[in-house]
Design an enzyme around this catalytic site. Structure first.
Site, PDB file in Angstrom:
ATOM      1  N   ASP A  37       0.873  -1.182   0.000  1.00  0.00           N
ATOM      2  CA  ASP A  37       0.000   0.000   0.000  1.00  0.00           C
ATOM      3  C   ASP A  37       0.910   1.231   0.000  1.00  0.00           C
ATOM      4  OD1 ASP A  37      -3.266   0.126   1.008  1.00  0.00           O
ATOM      5  OD2 ASP A  37      -2.149   2.020   0.920  1.00  0.00           O
ATOM      6  N   ASN A  90      -5.702  -5.195  -5.836  1.00  0.00           N
ATOM      7  CA  ASN A  90      -6.922  -4.582  -5.335  1.00  0.00           C
ATOM      8  C   ASN A  90      -6.826  -3.069  -5.128  1.00  0.00           C
ATOM      9  OD1 ASN A  90      -9.407  -4.491  -3.449  1.00  0.00           O
ATOM     10  ND2 ASN A  90      -7.704  -3.855  -2.130  1.00  0.00           N
ATOM     11  N   TYR A 158     -13.158   6.003 -13.870  1.00  0.00           N
ATOM     12  CA  TYR A 158     -13.354   4.792 -13.056  1.00  0.00           C
ATOM     13  C   TYR A 158     -13.923   3.660 -13.914  1.00  0.00           C
ATOM     14  CZ  TYR A 158     -14.310   2.002  -8.893  1.00  0.00           C
ATOM     15  OH  TYR A 158     -14.313   0.995  -7.954  1.00  0.00           O
ATOM     16  N   LYS A 162     -11.935   0.134 -14.824  1.00  0.00           N
ATOM     17  CA  LYS A 162     -12.420  -1.168 -14.345  1.00  0.00           C
ATOM     18  C   LYS A 162     -12.794  -2.091 -15.515  1.00  0.00           C
ATOM     19  CE  LYS A 162     -11.794  -0.478  -9.936  1.00  0.00           C
ATOM     20  NZ  LYS A 162     -10.757  -1.249  -9.220  1.00  0.00           N
ATOM     21  N   ILE A 191     -20.041  -1.310  -1.645  1.00  0.00           N
ATOM     22  CA  ILE A 191     -19.443  -1.884  -0.445  1.00  0.00           C
ATOM     23  C   ILE A 191     -19.011  -0.763   0.495  1.00  0.00           C
ATOM     24  CG2 ILE A 191     -17.641  -3.452   0.421  1.00  0.00           C
ATOM     25  CD1 ILE A 191     -19.636  -4.723  -1.628  1.00  0.00           C
ATOM     26  N   THR A 193     -16.741   1.041   2.694  1.00  0.00           N
ATOM     27  CA  THR A 193     -15.314   1.080   3.066  1.00  0.00           C
ATOM     28  C   THR A 193     -14.956   2.551   3.257  1.00  0.00           C
ATOM     29  OG1 THR A 193     -14.501   1.408   0.807  1.00  0.00           O
ATOM     30  CG2 THR A 193     -14.824  -0.888   1.499  1.00  0.00           C
TER      31      THR A 193
END
Ligand SMILES: NC(=O)c1ccc[n+]([C@@H]2O[C@H](COP(=O)([O-])OP(=O)(O)OC[C@H]3O[C@@H](n4cnc5c(N)ncnc54)[C@H](O)[C@@H]3O)[C@@H](O)[C@H]2O)c1
Length: 253
Positions: A37, A90, A158, A162, A191, A193
């Site tokens: 990261d 990811n 985006y 993807k 989701i 997060t």
């Protein structure tokens, strides 16, 4: 019996959200982890937490938008553990909560989205597949999105990044499947997060979820992590080149 016993796995974007949840699940399933990261403090803290629970885990500060850093990440994994069996690519960013339409979309934002969300996956795959071929194969999961399957207004960077991740996933599956490399994508729906929290707090968004998600709720990072564990396990031995939606039925409508 643990699903990922002794498998050496790289997880990018491991310091937060879906990546962090995956790291916790991979560790529970016996994997030996190399966490990557740009968030050094959170990444180091997670690796220390996992080691405290008896897992083998190291953190390697990696900006995945830079090819050389992706190469160094894979080298670090092989140096530390002697092989690479699994990878969860990811790390990613969003265009922000309220970007303008495509004709006004900032050029710098486009370049950044493509670099962090798409070129990063290409770089990681290059070096991961090379390492996996040396030990007879491995399993890779790339984080796509429902936005890698259908279009969404206002977020061209985006959506394009993807869709590109899905294309790369299929390409690797076709190129290296016969040599034991499986490459799949997970397509999370909505989701909760740290990336999405600010958007999800808006009432208008909550109303949209209730109206458009058949399961009538947002998902959790753990629900994505469970799919990724399965895809990286030997139980998914014939899953290759596919996109697995975990979206509460969003794409089924
Ligand atoms: N949350 C959702 O609803 C959702 C839906 C579909 C897809 N996704 C995708 O899931 C992935 C994880 O997202 P999340 O929701 O957990 O977000 P998050 O912001 O909680 O986590 C993303 C992580 O990626 C890291 N990162 C960002 N840029 C990086 C870089 N250049 N190099 C290395 N690491 C970097 C961040 O530091 C962070 O730790 C992303 O690819 C995202 O596009 C999320």
């Amino acid at each position: 019996m643990h699903e990922l016993s002794n498998k050496v796995a790289i997880i990018t974007g491991a310091a937060s959200g879906i990546g962090r949840a995956a790291a916790l699940r991979f560790a529970e399933e016996g994997a030996r982890l190399v966490l990557a990261d740009i968030g050094v403090e959170a990444g180091e803290a997670l690796a220390a937490e996992l080691r405290g629970k008896g897992s083998e885990a190291v953190f390697v500060r990696t900006d995945v938008s830079r090819a050389a850093e992706c190469e160094a990440l894979v080298q670090a994994a092989v140096q530390k553990f002697g092989r690479l069996d699994a990878a969860f690519n990811n790390a990613g960013i969003s265009d922000g909560p309220l970007p303008p339409g495509t004709i006004d979309y900032p050029l710098e934002l486009w370049d950044r989205l493509i670099a962090v969300n798409l070129s990063s996956v290409f770089y990681c795959l290059r070096y991961q597949v090379r390492a996996m071929l040396k030990n007879g194969g491995g399993a890779i999961v790339n984080t796509a999105s429902i936005a890698g399957q259908i279009g969404f207004a206002g977020v061209p960077g985006y959506v394009a990044s993807k869709h590109g991740v899905v294309g790369l996933t299929k390409t690797i599956a076709i190129e290296y499947g016969a040599q034991g490399v499986r490459c799949n994508a997970v397509a999370p729906g909505l989701i909760e997060t740290p990336m999405t929290k600010p958007v999800f707090e808006v009432q208008q968004f909550r109303d949209m979820v209730a109206a458009t998600v058949p399961s009538a709720r947002v998902g959790t990072a753990e629900e994505i992590a469970n799919m990724v564990v399965w895809l990286c396990s030997d139980r998914a031995s014939y899953a290759n080149g596919a996109v697995f939606a975990v979206d509460g039925g969003f794409l089924a409508r």
